[in-house]
Design a protein around this motif. Structure first.
Motif, PDB file in Angstrom:
ATOM      1  N   ASP A  74       0.805  -1.228   0.000  1.00  0.00           N
ATOM      2  CA  ASP A  74       0.000   0.000   0.000  1.00  0.00           C
ATOM      3  C   ASP A  74       0.836   1.276   0.000  1.00  0.00           C
ATOM      4  O   ASP A  74       0.541   2.219   0.737  1.00  0.00           O
TER       5      ASP A  74
ATOM      6  N   PRO B 193      -0.928   5.522  -2.907  1.00  0.00           N
ATOM      7  CA  PRO B 193      -2.347   5.898  -2.840  1.00  0.00           C
ATOM      8  C   PRO B 193      -2.765   6.688  -4.080  1.00  0.00           C
ATOM      9  O   PRO B 193      -2.114   7.662  -4.444  1.00  0.00           O
TER      10      PRO B 193
ATOM     11  N   HIS C 140      -7.530   8.175  -0.250  1.00  0.00           N
ATOM     12  CA  HIS C 140      -6.937   6.862   0.034  1.00  0.00           C
ATOM     13  C   HIS C 140      -5.789   6.949   1.038  1.00  0.00           C
ATOM     14  O   HIS C 140      -5.377   5.926   1.582  1.00  0.00           O
ATOM     15  N   GLN C 141      -5.262   8.149   1.273  1.00  0.00           N
ATOM     16  CA  GLN C 141      -4.118   8.262   2.178  1.00  0.00           C
ATOM     17  C   GLN C 141      -4.429   9.024   3.468  1.00  0.00           C
ATOM     18  O   GLN C 141      -3.567   9.167   4.323  1.00  0.00           O
TER      19      GLN C 141
ATOM     20  N   ARG D 255      -8.368   7.559   9.106  1.00  0.00           N
ATOM     21  CA  ARG D 255      -8.992   6.886   7.969  1.00  0.00           C
ATOM     22  C   ARG D 255     -10.463   7.283   7.778  1.00  0.00           C
ATOM     23  O   ARG D 255     -11.195   7.471   8.748  1.00  0.00           O
TER      24      ARG D 255
ATOM     25  N   TRP E 233      -8.186   1.648   1.558  1.00  0.00           N
ATOM     26  CA  TRP E 233      -7.337   2.670   2.162  1.00  0.00           C
ATOM     27  C   TRP E 233      -5.876   2.249   2.126  1.00  0.00           C
ATOM     28  O   TRP E 233      -5.551   1.107   2.428  1.00  0.00           O
ATOM     29  N   ASN E 234      -5.020   3.179   1.716  1.00  0.00           N
ATOM     30  CA  ASN E 234      -3.578   2.921   1.714  1.00  0.00           C
ATOM     31  C   ASN E 234      -2.885   3.519   2.925  1.00  0.00           C
ATOM     32  O   ASN E 234      -1.803   3.069   3.312  1.00  0.00           O
TER      33      ASN E 234
ATOM     34  N   GLN F 247      -1.134  -1.988  -5.448  1.00  0.00           N
ATOM     35  CA  GLN F 247      -1.240  -0.755  -4.646  1.00  0.00           C
ATOM     36  C   GLN F 247       0.113  -0.183  -4.221  1.00  0.00           C
ATOM     37  O   GLN F 247       0.179   0.654  -3.323  1.00  0.00           O
TER      38      GLN F 247
ATOM     39  N   TYR G 244      -0.052  15.539   0.104  1.00  0.00           N
ATOM     40  CA  TYR G 244      -0.380  14.658  -1.022  1.00  0.00           C
ATOM     41  C   TYR G 244      -0.100  15.346  -2.348  1.00  0.00           C
ATOM     42  O   TYR G 244       0.287  14.681  -3.315  1.00  0.00           O
TER      43      TYR G 244
END
Length: 229
Positions: free
Chosen positions: A136, A139, A144-145, A149, A154-155, A180, A206
């Protein structure tokens, strides 16, 4: 009834976390369409073990034993809830452990602080010519990151720990474009050190990942990685 209650509580937590991120977290809407190889973490781990003739294996995070049951050498699996053969948290295992390992797979709590501790502790007990694999690492979107959460698929922010290891002298780190994102840390000097002046990898954005992931993660195709094992 218990399972339904747990799921209900999880959904409530997801909702509350979404509100938190809406008010306080980074906003970024662009997504990455990764061209992942069809082969997965099990395929890669088994290939590495056979190719390198590894004798033992450690797994951190053994949910449903999806990977653990497929490994046929001496092995220890660590999980606080289910799977493996050591019931407890990885921090506890590393404090008690006296063994070293050829191959270590990290797929536990997908949050930077824990992932970094698991990496550091794994490197300490990694045999010469050993490898660490992490799941993982790539993402596809900010959702997803996000930590905490907000979704089932989910990564987490595993990628931040991978970026940090890319700046270390004593290990060589890649990210394989499969399943992933499979981070691989080889127990040899860094052949492509990332020059990133950052005092807080945990706070990387991100947007930075989106704009630089090929360089900072040292992405490599599955086939390319097989050639350098």
């Amino acid at each position: 009834m218990l399972i339904n209650k747990l799921e209900q509580n999880r959904n409530i937590n997801f909702f509350l976390n979404k509100i938190y991120h809406l008010l306080l977290s980074e906003k970024f809407s662009k997504k990455i369409n990764f061209d992942f190889d069809k082969r997965n973490r099990i395929d890669l781990i088994k290939y590495i073990i056979e190719k390198k003739n590894y004798k033992n294996y450690l797994e951190i995070g053994c949910h449903k034993n999806e990977v653990f049951d497929k490994i046929n050498i001496e092995k220890i699996g660590v999980d606080p809830v289910s799977g493996g053969n050591y019931r407890g948290f990885s921090d506890d295992f590393f404090r008690e452990n006296k063994k070293s390992f050829d191959c270590i797979f990290i797929d536990g709590l997908h949050e930077y602080d824990q992932v970094k501790r698991d990496i550091v502790n794994s490197i300490k007990i990694l045999n010469r010519d050993g490898m660490i694999i992490l799941h993982d690492c790539l993402p596809p979107s900010i959702n997803h990151q996000r930590v905490p959460r907000t979704r089932y698929t989910w990564n987490g922010d595993v990628w931040k720990a991978i970026v940090e290891t890319r700046t270390w002298e004593h290990v060589d780190t890649y990210t394989v474009l499969a399943d992933q994102g499979l981070g691989v840390i080889k127990n040899n000097p860094n052949t492509n050190k990332l020059d990133l002046k950052n005092n807080s990898f945990k706070n990387l954005k991100y947007k930075f990942f989106y704009e630089n992931y090929n360089k900072i993660m040292r992405t490599i195709t599955y086939e390319e990685f097989l050639k350098i094992i």
